[in-house]
Scaffold this motif. Structure first.
Motif, mmCIF file in Angstrom:
data_model
loop_
_atom_site.group_PDB
_atom_site.id
_atom_site.type_symbol
_atom_site.label_atom_id
_atom_site.label_comp_id
_atom_site.label_asym_id
_atom_site.label_seq_id
_atom_site.Cartn_x
_atom_site.Cartn_y
_atom_site.Cartn_z
ATOM 1 N N THR A 240 0.843 -1.194 0.000
ATOM 2 C CA THR A 240 0.000 0.000 0.000
ATOM 3 C C THR A 240 0.881 1.247 0.000
ATOM 4 O OG1 THR A 240 -1.694 -1.165 1.264
ATOM 5 C CG2 THR A 240 -1.829 1.238 1.218
ATOM 6 N N GLY A 241 0.630 2.135 -0.960
ATOM 7 C CA GLY A 241 1.419 3.363 -1.053
ATOM 8 C C GLY A 241 2.616 3.262 -1.975
ATOM 9 N N ALA A 242 2.822 2.086 -2.568
ATOM 10 C CA ALA A 242 3.953 1.920 -3.494
ATOM 11 C C ALA A 242 3.748 2.807 -4.721
ATOM 12 C CB ALA A 242 4.088 0.459 -3.915
ATOM 13 N N MET A 243 4.811 3.446 -5.160
ATOM 14 C CA MET A 243 4.728 4.356 -6.301
ATOM 15 C C MET A 243 4.360 3.607 -7.578
ATOM 16 S SD MET A 243 8.073 6.800 -5.728
ATOM 17 C CE MET A 243 7.883 7.481 -7.369
ATOM 18 N N LYS A 244 3.643 4.303 -8.458
ATOM 19 C CA LYS A 244 3.316 3.732 -9.759
ATOM 20 C C LYS A 244 4.610 3.497 -10.540
ATOM 21 C CE LYS A 244 0.365 4.392 -13.805
ATOM 22 N NZ LYS A 244 -0.574 5.305 -14.508
ATOM 23 N N GLY A 245 4.726 2.307 -11.081
ATOM 24 C CA GLY A 245 5.931 1.967 -11.820
ATOM 25 C C GLY A 245 7.039 1.412 -10.949
ATOM 26 N N GLY A 246 6.817 1.424 -9.608
ATOM 27 C CA GLY A 246 7.832 0.916 -8.701
ATOM 28 C C GLY A 246 8.957 1.920 -8.497
ATOM 29 N N LYS A 247 9.996 1.500 -7.815
ATOM 30 C CA LYS A 247 11.115 2.389 -7.532
ATOM 31 C C LYS A 247 12.406 1.600 -7.407
ATOM 32 C CE LYS A 247 12.596 6.079 -4.398
ATOM 33 N NZ LYS A 247 12.288 6.820 -3.145
ATOM 34 N N LYS A 248 13.469 2.155 -7.972
ATOM 35 C CA LYS A 248 14.778 1.521 -7.854
ATOM 36 C C LYS A 248 15.294 1.663 -6.427
ATOM 37 C CE LYS A 248 16.627 2.181 -12.537
ATOM 38 N NZ LYS A 248 17.718 2.821 -13.315
ATOM 39 N N GLY A 249 16.033 0.658 -5.977
ATOM 40 C CA GLY A 249 16.712 0.750 -4.697
ATOM 41 C C GLY A 249 18.087 1.369 -4.880
ATOM 42 N N LYS A 250 18.771 1.586 -3.765
ATOM 43 C CA LYS A 250 20.092 2.223 -3.799
ATOM 44 C C LYS A 250 21.102 1.415 -4.602
ATOM 45 C CE LYS A 250 19.134 5.753 -1.062
ATOM 46 N NZ LYS A 250 19.205 7.158 -1.520
ATOM 47 N N PHE A 251 20.977 0.083 -4.562
ATOM 48 C CA PHE A 251 21.938 -0.735 -5.315
ATOM 49 C C PHE A 251 21.761 -0.552 -6.820
ATOM 50 C CE2 PHE A 251 22.791 -2.817 -1.342
ATOM 51 C CZ PHE A 251 24.094 -3.264 -1.476
ATOM 52 N N GLU A 252 20.531 -0.488 -7.281
ATOM 53 C CA GLU A 252 20.306 -0.253 -8.711
ATOM 54 C C GLU A 252 20.763 1.143 -9.114
ATOM 55 O OE1 GLU A 252 16.715 -1.854 -10.788
ATOM 56 O OE2 GLU A 252 16.089 -2.338 -8.730
ATOM 57 N N MET A 253 20.564 2.108 -8.226
ATOM 58 C CA MET A 253 21.013 3.474 -8.506
ATOM 59 C C MET A 253 22.533 3.540 -8.642
ATOM 60 S SD MET A 253 18.728 5.801 -5.920
ATOM 61 C CE MET A 253 16.927 5.699 -5.899
ATOM 62 N N ALA A 254 23.222 2.640 -7.937
ATOM 63 C CA ALA A 254 24.691 2.643 -7.948
ATOM 64 C C ALA A 254 25.279 1.785 -9.064
ATOM 65 C CB ALA A 254 25.213 2.156 -6.596
ATOM 66 N N HIS A 255 24.436 1.297 -9.979
ATOM 67 C CA HIS A 255 24.914 0.409 -11.057
ATOM 68 C C HIS A 255 26.072 1.057 -11.811
ATOM 69 C CE1 HIS A 255 24.784 -2.710 -14.060
ATOM 70 N NE2 HIS A 255 24.558 -1.836 -15.018
ATOM 71 N N GLN A 256 27.148 0.298 -11.980
ATOM 72 C CA GLN A 256 28.386 0.719 -12.641
ATOM 73 C C GLN A 256 29.123 1.806 -11.861
ATOM 74 O OE1 GLN A 256 27.285 1.582 -16.758
ATOM 75 N NE2 GLN A 256 27.667 -0.556 -17.307
ATOM 76 N N GLY A 257 28.786 1.908 -10.589
ATOM 77 C CA GLY A 257 29.456 2.859 -9.722
ATOM 78 C C GLY A 257 29.795 2.216 -8.392
ATOM 79 N N THR A 258 29.695 3.021 -7.329
ATOM 80 C CA THR A 258 30.053 2.569 -5.982
ATOM 81 C C THR A 258 28.923 2.881 -5.019
ATOM 82 O OG1 THR A 258 32.392 3.040 -6.417
ATOM 83 C CG2 THR A 258 31.741 2.827 -4.116
ATOM 84 N N ILE A 259 28.651 1.950 -4.107
ATOM 85 C CA ILE A 259 27.706 2.206 -3.033
ATOM 86 C C ILE A 259 28.475 2.207 -1.711
ATOM 87 C CG2 ILE A 259 27.049 -0.219 -2.693
ATOM 88 C CD1 ILE A 259 24.169 0.837 -2.130
ATOM 89 N N PHE A 260 28.254 3.255 -0.915
ATOM 90 C CA PHE A 260 28.925 3.382 0.370
ATOM 91 C C PHE A 260 27.909 3.134 1.478
ATOM 92 C CE2 PHE A 260 30.305 6.441 3.832
ATOM 93 C CZ PHE A 260 31.207 5.550 4.403
ATOM 94 N N LEU A 261 28.067 2.020 2.180
ATOM 95 C CA LEU A 261 27.154 1.633 3.255
ATOM 96 C C LEU A 261 27.761 2.034 4.588
ATOM 97 C CD1 LEU A 261 26.227 -1.929 1.927
ATOM 98 C CD2 LEU A 261 24.886 0.171 1.695
ATOM 99 N N ASP A 262 27.415 3.237 5.046
ATOM 100 C CA ASP A 262 27.948 3.742 6.310
ATOM 101 C C ASP A 262 27.150 3.169 7.477
ATOM 102 O OD1 ASP A 262 29.579 5.147 7.979
ATOM 103 O OD2 ASP A 262 28.673 7.111 7.592
ATOM 104 N N GLU A 263 27.835 2.980 8.596
ATOM 105 C CA GLU A 263 27.217 2.405 9.800
ATOM 106 C C GLU A 263 26.529 1.071 9.484
ATOM 107 O OE1 GLU A 263 28.189 3.557 12.403
ATOM 108 O OE2 GLU A 263 28.818 5.554 11.845
ATOM 109 N N ILE A 264 27.245 0.213 8.779
ATOM 110 C CA ILE A 264 26.661 -1.068 8.354
ATOM 111 C C ILE A 264 26.341 -1.975 9.538
ATOM 112 C CG2 ILE A 264 28.847 -2.307 8.057
ATOM 113 C CD1 ILE A 264 27.609 -3.437 5.440
ATOM 114 N N GLY A 265 26.963 -1.728 10.676
ATOM 115 C CA GLY A 265 26.684 -2.519 11.855
ATOM 116 C C GLY A 265 25.268 -2.359 12.378
ATOM 117 N N GLU A 266 24.551 -1.335 11.882
ATOM 118 C CA GLU A 266 23.178 -1.091 12.321
ATOM 119 C C GLU A 266 22.147 -1.863 11.489
ATOM 120 O OE1 GLU A 266 22.916 0.625 15.067
ATOM 121 O OE2 GLU A 266 25.085 0.960 14.989
ATOM 122 N N LEU A 267 22.600 -2.570 10.454
ATOM 123 C CA LEU A 267 21.647 -3.326 9.635
ATOM 124 C C LEU A 267 21.054 -4.498 10.416
ATOM 125 C CD1 LEU A 267 23.164 -3.762 6.051
ATOM 126 C CD2 LEU A 267 21.164 -2.416 6.696
#
Length: 469
Positions: A240-267
């Motif tokens: 409920t409330g999901a955007m029309k067409g869906g939404k990319k996550g941070k990993f897809e946004m970082a495709h062919q680049g770098t993702i920096f996961l700060d404070e990963i111990g909080e996952l």
């Protein structure tokens, strides 16, 4: 029946017809060319001239055939090129009071020049200048938009932005530079405020992915219920409330680049398992998705928590811990590299002065000693905050001890309540000199430079505090 002679005649007629077609095609292309073209023989006599060039010269294209090029074309060098056999490209030629740009190219067969082709590139040099200006304008626009794109999705800092000459910080920078060129997963540890994100930016900017996105994720700032959708995205109608067409996550946004996961111990542990799958399979699965999505992402993770202890307590997955710790960088706290504090103070003051419009000429020796002696539990971030506050508190062009927060001035003594301000300053001065001497390996000249005082003042202070080298 067609005899052999008639067959030969038919073949000759067909060959002639094809030659005529080819000639007509070449003639049509020659005449329809926008650029002016002239062809001379090896002696400089005009064999062909198209209508465009004839109109430019103000002559009849048919009447000039057979004439020597010097009779028809002002300042021509076609006959000279026929003798030198050397092409002349993009040369300026003065014709009818204006400068044009032309090619002159010899046609060589069996080592001999059989013709020379002249081609007008620009009938007026101003056309070339206008085109050049247009290209430069487009290049500037491209550079601007590339810059704006990198500002929004790229790394902001390089290794030059990491200030410090201490052996500890130099060692970490050297390792980071070496690993930056690969796609190896990097884990950065260090206390809060030491500059872990700064290193992540620099590693990305120094890598072959530098033109790709640099996506920052503060794992501690994402509510547990949203972590999966933020990192991996979702499909339309997934909840409920999901955007029309869906939404990319941070990993897809970082495709062919770098993702920096700060404070990963909080996952949360459940997300740690899904992150492990991304590292192993190089694919993510959106919430509500039917098929996994391949991602080409370099992962840099960071934490100010002791993940090894968390593993022992069952708070962090051991398999993920080892997958992240391919290359580990530990950023030393400021108290372990006190010799870098003067450099950091100078750099931060310049940056802050530019940001808030309050300028100072520097920091006096006593104030610098206090800054060096303080332990900085908040590290560089705390140092920046203290300096920003100090800029607003100062009443002159020089930052002095009385402009600094009391806890900074007294905090390095070990027991602030025991001392008056004067005693605290003297103790801070003595401790600062001892720290600087240690950092300088008892090199007096280096110590004097780091303290920013005169040679005579340095020796007076050694005598006053009974410091022997």
């Amino acid at each position: 029946m067609i005899d052999e002679k008639q067959a030969d005649q038919m073949q000759l007629l067909e060959a002639y017809r094809k030659c005529c077609q080819t000639r007509d095609l070449i003639q049509a292309a020659f005449e329809s060319a926008y650029e002016g073209i002239v062809i001379t023989d090896s002696n400089g006599f005009i064999m062909m001239m198209n209508q465009s060039y004839a109109e430019f010269l103000g002559v009849d294209a048919k009447e000039v055939v057979g004439k020597h090029c010097t009779e028809v074309i002002e300042n021509t060098r076609m006959h000279i090129v026929a003798k030198t056999k050397e092409a002349e490209l993009a040369q300026v030629q003065r014709i009818r009071g204006g400068d044009m740009i032309a090619h002159r190219i010899p046609i060589i067969q069996d080592g001999k020049v059989i013709a020379v082709v002249g081609k007008v590139l620009f009938q007026n040099a101003r056309e070339l200048h206008a085109l050049s200006a247009h290209v430069l304008r487009l290049q500037k626009e491209l550079n601007y938009y590339q810059g704006e794109l990198l500002k929004s999705v790229g790394a902001k800092f390089s290794f030059d932005d990491i200030i410090g000459n201490s052996s500890k910080i130099r060692s970490v920078k050297e390792i980071a530079k070496r690993v930056a060129g690969s796609d190896t997963t990097v884990f950065i540890s260090g206390e809060s405020g030491t500059g872990k994100e700064l290193f992540a930016h620099a590693i990305h900017k120094h890598s072959h992915r530098k033109f790709g996105p640099f996506v920052r994720v503060n794992c501690a700032a994402i509510p547990e219920t949203l972590v999966e959708s933020v990192l991996f995205g979702y499909e339309e109608g997934a909840f409920t409330g999901a955007m029309k067409g869906g939404k990319k996550g941070k990993f897809e946004m970082a495709h062919q680049g770098t993702i920096f996961l700060d404070e990963i111990g909080e996952l949360p542990l459940t997300m740690q398992a899904k992150l492990l799958r991304v590292l192993q399979e190089k694919e993510v699965e959106r919430i509500g998705g039917m098929h996994p999505v391949k991602v080409d992402v370099r992962i840099i993770a960071a934490s100010n928590r002791d993940l090894e202890q968390m593993v022992k307590k069952g708070q962090f997955r051991q398999d993920l811990f080892y997958r992240l710790h391919v290359v580990s960088l530990h950023i030393p706290p400021l108290r372990e590299r006190r010799e870098d504090i003067p450099l950091l103070v100078d750099s931060l003051l310049k940056m802050l002065s530019h940001e808030i419009g309050v300028y100072v000429s520097g920091v006096d020796a006593a104030a610098m000693n206090a800054l060096i002696l303080y332990d900085w539990p908040g590290n560089v971030r705390e140092l920046k905050n203290v300096l920003e506050r100090t800029l607003h508190m100062k009443d002159g062009d020089l930052i002095q001890v009385n402009h600094l927060p009391v806890h900074v001035v007294k905090g390095g003594t070990g027991n602030p309540a025991r001392y008056s301000l004067k005693e605290a300053l003297e103790q801070a001065e003595k401790e600062a000199i001892l720290q600087v001497l240690k950092a300088a390996d008892n090199d007096k000249i280096r110590a004097i430079q780091m303290l920013g005082i005169s040679k005579s003042s340095f020796y007076q202070k050694l005598k006053k505090h009974q410091i022997k080298i």
